[in-house]
Design a protein around this motif. Structure first.
Motif, PDB file in Angstrom:
ATOM      1  N   ALA A   1       0.848  -1.326  -0.009  1.00 10.06           N
ATOM      2  CA  ALA A   1      -0.065   0.034  -0.095  1.00 10.06           C
ATOM      3  C   ALA A   1       0.954   1.093   0.179  1.00 10.06           C
ATOM      4  O   ALA A   1       0.306   2.373  -0.453  1.00 10.06           O
ATOM      5  N   TYR A   2       1.982   1.262   0.465  1.00  8.93           N
ATOM      6  CA  TYR A   2       2.803   2.450   0.779  1.00  8.93           C
ATOM      7  C   TYR A   2       4.257   2.399  -0.020  1.00  8.93           C
ATOM      8  O   TYR A   2       4.791   1.031   0.040  1.00  8.93           O
ATOM      9  N   LYS A   3       4.604   3.298  -0.448  1.00  4.77           N
ATOM     10  CA  LYS A   3       6.092   3.311  -1.226  1.00  4.77           C
ATOM     11  C   LYS A   3       6.814   4.454  -0.352  1.00  4.77           C
ATOM     12  O   LYS A   3       6.318   5.726   0.067  1.00  4.77           O
ATOM     13  N   GLY A   4       8.076   4.052   0.466  1.00  2.32           N
ATOM     14  CA  GLY A   4       8.895   5.164   1.001  1.00  2.32           C
ATOM     15  C   GLY A   4       9.730   5.826   0.338  1.00  2.32           C
ATOM     16  O   GLY A   4      10.554   5.322  -0.405  1.00  2.32           O
ATOM     17  N   ARG A   5       9.911   7.255   0.602  1.00  2.00           N
ATOM     18  CA  ARG A   5      10.852   8.029   0.065  1.00  2.00           C
ATOM     19  C   ARG A   5      12.365   7.549   0.499  1.00  2.00           C
ATOM     20  O   ARG A   5      13.278   7.838   0.007  1.00  2.00           O
ATOM     21  N   LYS A   6      12.331   7.116   1.673  1.00  2.00           N
ATOM     22  CA  LYS A   6      13.358   6.354   2.466  1.00  2.00           C
ATOM     23  C   LYS A   6      12.718   5.189   3.013  1.00  2.00           C
ATOM     24  O   LYS A   6      11.733   5.007   3.584  1.00  2.00           O
ATOM     25  N   LEU A   7      13.853   4.157   3.185  1.00  2.00           N
ATOM     26  CA  LEU A   7      13.381   2.930   3.560  1.00  2.00           C
ATOM     27  C   LEU A   7      14.498   2.411   4.616  1.00  2.00           C
ATOM     28  O   LEU A   7      15.932   2.544   4.345  1.00  2.00           O
ATOM     29  N   ILE A   8      14.136   1.680   5.630  1.00  2.00           N
ATOM     30  CA  ILE A   8      15.184   1.223   6.667  1.00  2.00           C
ATOM     31  C   ILE A   8      14.654  -0.113   6.748  1.00  2.00           C
ATOM     32  O   ILE A   8      13.482  -0.489   7.240  1.00  2.00           O
ATOM     33  N   ASN A   9      15.657  -1.030   6.438  1.00  2.00           N
ATOM     34  CA  ASN A   9      15.531  -2.409   6.416  1.00  2.00           C
ATOM     35  C   ASN A   9      15.876  -3.010   7.997  1.00  2.00           C
ATOM     36  O   ASN A   9      16.786  -3.007   8.202  1.00  2.00           O
ATOM     37  N   ALA A  10      14.675  -3.292   8.623  1.00  2.00           N
ATOM     38  CA  ALA A  10      15.069  -3.898   9.811  1.00  2.00           C
ATOM     39  C   ALA A  10      14.839  -5.554   9.988  1.00  2.00           C
ATOM     40  O   ALA A  10      14.366  -5.956  11.043  1.00  2.00           O
ATOM     41  N   LYS A  11      15.143  -6.080   8.892  1.00  2.00           N
ATOM     42  CA  LYS A  11      15.029  -7.571   9.055  1.00  2.00           C
ATOM     43  C   LYS A  11      15.851  -8.391  10.273  1.00  2.00           C
ATOM     44  O   LYS A  11      17.146  -7.728  10.364  1.00  2.00           O
ATOM     45  N   GLY A  12      15.237  -8.991  10.949  1.00  3.38           N
ATOM     46  CA  GLY A  12      16.120  -9.684  11.976  1.00  3.38           C
ATOM     47  C   GLY A  12      16.243  -8.637  13.203  1.00  3.38           C
ATOM     48  O   GLY A  12      16.972  -9.081  14.301  1.00  3.38           O
ATOM     49  N   HIS A  13      15.663  -7.700  13.098  1.00  2.00           N
ATOM     50  CA  HIS A  13      15.819  -6.580  14.379  1.00  2.00           C
ATOM     51  C   HIS A  13      14.214  -6.406  15.052  1.00  2.00           C
ATOM     52  O   HIS A  13      13.577  -6.995  14.494  1.00  2.00           O
TER      53      HIS A  13
ATOM     54  N   ALA B   1       5.953   9.234  15.620  1.00  2.88           N
ATOM     55  CA  ALA B   1       6.848   8.268  15.399  1.00  2.88           C
ATOM     56  C   ALA B   1       8.228   8.291  16.179  1.00  2.88           C
ATOM     57  O   ALA B   1       9.167   8.866  15.606  1.00  2.88           O
ATOM     58  N   ASP B   2       7.945   7.664  17.447  1.00  2.00           N
ATOM     59  CA  ASP B   2       9.401   7.763  18.341  1.00  2.00           C
ATOM     60  C   ASP B   2       9.535   6.309  18.589  1.00  2.00           C
ATOM     61  O   ASP B   2       8.592   5.729  19.241  1.00  2.00           O
ATOM     62  N   LEU B   3      10.695   5.807  17.969  1.00  2.00           N
ATOM     63  CA  LEU B   3      10.781   4.480  18.141  1.00  2.00           C
ATOM     64  C   LEU B   3      12.495   4.248  18.262  1.00  2.00           C
ATOM     65  O   LEU B   3      13.173   5.205  17.848  1.00  2.00           O
ATOM     66  N   PHE B   4      12.760   2.929  18.620  1.00  2.00           N
ATOM     67  CA  PHE B   4      14.104   2.395  18.321  1.00  2.00           C
ATOM     68  C   PHE B   4      14.283   1.063  18.003  1.00  2.00           C
ATOM     69  O   PHE B   4      13.347   0.142  17.999  1.00  2.00           O
ATOM     70  N   ILE B   5      15.438   0.809  16.999  1.00  2.00           N
ATOM     71  CA  ILE B   5      15.639  -0.552  16.577  1.00  2.00           C
ATOM     72  C   ILE B   5      16.678  -1.142  17.227  1.00  2.00           C
ATOM     73  O   ILE B   5      17.932  -0.752  17.380  1.00  2.00           O
ATOM     74  N   VAL B   6      16.404  -2.518  17.692  1.00  2.00           N
ATOM     75  CA  VAL B   6      17.351  -3.366  18.314  1.00  2.00           C
ATOM     76  C   VAL B   6      18.139  -4.417  17.528  1.00  2.00           C
ATOM     77  O   VAL B   6      17.230  -5.180  16.769  1.00  2.00           O
TER      78      VAL B   6
ATOM     79  N   ASP C   1      22.440  -4.028  25.721  1.00  2.00           N
ATOM     80  CA  ASP C   1      23.161  -2.840  26.176  1.00  2.00           C
ATOM     81  C   ASP C   1      22.990  -1.991  25.058  1.00  2.00           C
ATOM     82  O   ASP C   1      22.353  -2.106  24.041  1.00  2.00           O
ATOM     83  N   GLN C   2      23.892  -0.734  25.267  1.00  2.00           N
ATOM     84  CA  GLN C   2      23.716   0.483  24.379  1.00  2.00           C
ATOM     85  C   GLN C   2      24.097  -0.025  22.851  1.00  2.00           C
ATOM     86  O   GLN C   2      23.463   0.369  21.944  1.00  2.00           O
ATOM     87  N   GLU C   3      25.229  -1.064  23.078  1.00  2.00           N
ATOM     88  CA  GLU C   3      25.516  -1.597  21.572  1.00  2.00           C
ATOM     89  C   GLU C   3      24.312  -1.932  20.836  1.00  2.00           C
ATOM     90  O   GLU C   3      24.743  -2.269  19.536  1.00  2.00           O
ATOM     91  N   ASN C   4      23.348  -2.426  21.298  1.00  2.00           N
ATOM     92  CA  ASN C   4      22.371  -3.310  20.614  1.00  2.00           C
ATOM     93  C   ASN C   4      21.222  -2.272  19.838  1.00  2.00           C
ATOM     94  O   ASN C   4      20.508  -2.426  18.978  1.00  2.00           O
ATOM     95  N   ILE C   5      21.551  -0.913  20.468  1.00  2.00           N
ATOM     96  CA  ILE C   5      20.484  -0.128  19.965  1.00  2.00           C
ATOM     97  C   ILE C   5      21.147   0.673  18.683  1.00  2.00           C
ATOM     98  O   ILE C   5      21.884   1.325  18.726  1.00  2.00           O
TER      99      ILE C   5
ATOM    100  N   MET D   1      19.421   8.571  15.115  1.00  2.00           N
ATOM    101  CA  MET D   1      20.797   7.717  14.861  1.00  2.00           C
ATOM    102  C   MET D   1      20.464   6.740  14.140  1.00  2.00           C
ATOM    103  O   MET D   1      19.300   6.029  13.972  1.00  2.00           O
ATOM    104  N   HIS D   2      21.521   6.411  13.306  1.00  2.00           N
ATOM    105  CA  HIS D   2      21.387   5.396  12.415  1.00  2.00           C
ATOM    106  C   HIS D   2      22.417   4.555  12.176  1.00  2.00           C
ATOM    107  O   HIS D   2      23.634   4.975  12.130  1.00  2.00           O
ATOM    108  N   CYS D   3      22.464   3.358  12.403  1.00  2.00           N
ATOM    109  CA  CYS D   3      23.329   2.119  12.590  1.00  2.00           C
ATOM    110  C   CYS D   3      24.326   3.051  13.538  1.00  2.00           C
ATOM    111  O   CYS D   3      25.495   2.716  13.218  1.00  2.00           O
ATOM    112  N   ARG D   4      23.910   3.247  14.484  1.00  2.00           N
ATOM    113  CA  ARG D   4      24.858   3.618  15.671  1.00  2.00           C
ATOM    114  C   ARG D   4      25.688   5.120  15.600  1.00  2.00           C
ATOM    115  O   ARG D   4      26.369   5.366  16.277  1.00  2.00           O
TER     116      ARG D   4
END
Ligand SMILES: [Zn+2]
Length: 453
Positions: free
Chosen positions: A47-59, A381-386, A408-412, A423-426
């Motif tokens: 249904a949606y196309k993103g101007r930007k995309l974050i792949n969170a597979k396995g996260h 849209a306030d979120l974090f990806i682990v 730990d912080q390293e996982n965020i 923050m993107h990819c730490r």
């Protein structure tokens, strides 16, 4: 197909909605500051196309954490006057440091505190700023928040008495002056911020406020719908003073003067008794639970597990001077373990409840449960990806338990606030980490030399 600003796709979404729904292989569509759609990856990408995309597979994707009480300027004071009780700590560290600080010091302290917060998945924090001797200090903290992109609840500190009980004289103001500045901050920042800045009233402590001052704050809060937060019952000190002066406990006095008729967030409550819990229930008082700071200063363990369901319990680091950290991830585990151990009951608090305190229940504690703390369409849209793929978090059976007990912080990896990737990819996108760290180190060295600690 509808185009949106951002799609986060392929992750397991821990929504923290009322049913505690978890969506496997899920996706979120984000437009502007809000989540506009959420579902399985197949549903959203159809249904949606993103101007930007974050792949969170396995996260794993969680609602951003809410830290309901800190003092960002104290980031400069980490590690000073350690191993002393509350009143000594105030006299030896907090009081002498007040005249030594500048606007620039407050700005960099806030930037460093926020940097730590974002690295630990925090997207909203309440800064209780009682260093009010210069209005520019408040604006320095607000500006730091605006540049970093964190959502800020700014508690404007108030003292109108208490020099004989240890309040630094520079911090005493009359309440009319305070309320004029609060009016200014609301006009200048809150109204223009699209929900990113909220101004609160923050009377510091019972021994720093007169009766008439408290009454004026209560009346202003009621008239303008401004929330209130206050340190209460951290130790027996304020309880004993109130008993000696008025024959009543602090919450009874505050209830009498109309303070609790407003949205009221009580900080600490370590010494709360049954009668206090009943008042909190009756007035729907919220709770800011600062486990690390209460342990650091040897104050004790607040009886949050005995609070009624009407009482929203949130988690908070408190200032870095009584915690040495702004790390909310660390706090999740610490809080859970202490309550299990103290009550000799591993079931007294579980991972889901701890995460709720830092997300949906925390949002209720700060009066924002319809905007943040849950992942759902219509919410900010306030979120974090682990990233759970580190040795310490392998294997994952239950993402909630992993977040509380193993992360730990390293996982965020990635943090999004109000639809913006901070923050993107730490990698922090809004803060020059090296500059801030170096600057704070220089400022702290100067303060330590002058304080002679
Ligand atoms: Zn505090």
């Amino acid at each position: 197909m509808k185009e949106v600003d951002l799609i986060v796709v392929g992750g397991t979404i821990v929504t923290m909605d009322a049913a505690r729904t978890i969506i496997f292989n899920g996706a979120l569509a984000i437009e502007g500051s809000k989540i506009v759609a959420m579902g399985t990856s197949a549903e959203i990408t159809a249904a949606y196309k993103g101007r930007k995309l974050i792949n969170a597979k396995g996260h794993y994707i969680f609602p951003g954490l809410i830290n309901s009480h800190t003092h960002l300027f104290q980031t400069l004071l980490k590690g000073l006057a350690a191993d002393t009780p509350l009143q000594t700590w105030i006299a030896r560290l907090i009081t002498p440091v007040v005249p030594l600080l500048s606007e620039e010091d407050c700005y960099y302290a806030a930037q460093l505190g926020i940097l730590e917060a974002i690295r630990s998945g925090t997207t909203t924090l309440l800064d209780f700023m009682y260093l009010t001797c210069h209005p520019e200090f408040s604006e320095a903290v607000i500006t730091a928040a605006q540049t970093t992109g964190i959502r800020l609840l700014f508690g404007r500190g108030v003292h109108d008495t208490g020099v004989n009980r240890g309040v630094p004289p520079q911090l005493i103001e009359d309440v009319d002056t305070v309320l004029t500045e609060v009016d200014y901050l609301r006009r200048q920042y809150e109204l223009k911020s699209d929900g990113m800045i909220h101004i609160w009233l923050a009377p510091s402590v019972m021994w720093g406020m007169s009766y008439s001052g408290l009454r004026s704050l209560a009346a202003y809060a009621t008239e303008n719908k401004v929330p209130i937060t206050m340190h209460l019952m951290e130790t027996d000190y304020d309880i004993d003073l109130c008993q000696a002066d008025y024959g009543k406990r602090p919450l009874e006095i505050l209830a009498e003067m109309g303070m609790l008729a407003n949205h009221f967030l009580l900080v600490h409550g370590v010494q709360a008794e049954e009668s206090d819990l009943q008042l909190m229930d009756a007035y729907r008082v919220s709770w800011s639970h600062c486990m690390a700071a209460n342990l650091y200063l040897g104050s004790g363990v607040a009886p949050i597990t005995r609070a009624s369901p009407a009482t929203a319990v949130s988690l908070a680091t408190d200032g870095a001077a009584s915690n040495n950290s702004q790390n909310m991830i660390e706090l999740l585990k610490l809080t859970a373990l202490v309550h299990k151990g103290v009550y000799r009951n591993p079931g007294i608090i579980n991972a889901s409840r701890i995460i709720a305190m830092a997300t949906c229940e925390g949002a209720r504690a700060v009066g924002m449960e319809k905007q943040i703390g849950t992942l759902a369409p219509g919410y900010r849209a306030d979120l974090f990806i682990v990233n759970p793929g580190l040795p310490t978090t392998t294997p994952v059976h239950d993402p909630l338990a992993t977040l509380v007990y193993s992360c730990d912080q390293e996982n965020i990896e990635t943090v999004i606030i109000n639809g913006k990737i901070v923050m993107h990819c730490r990698h922090l996108l809004t803060i020059n980490e090296e500059e801030v760290v170096n600057k704070v180190q220089d400022i702290a060295r100067r303060l330590r030399d002058k304080l002679n600690i």
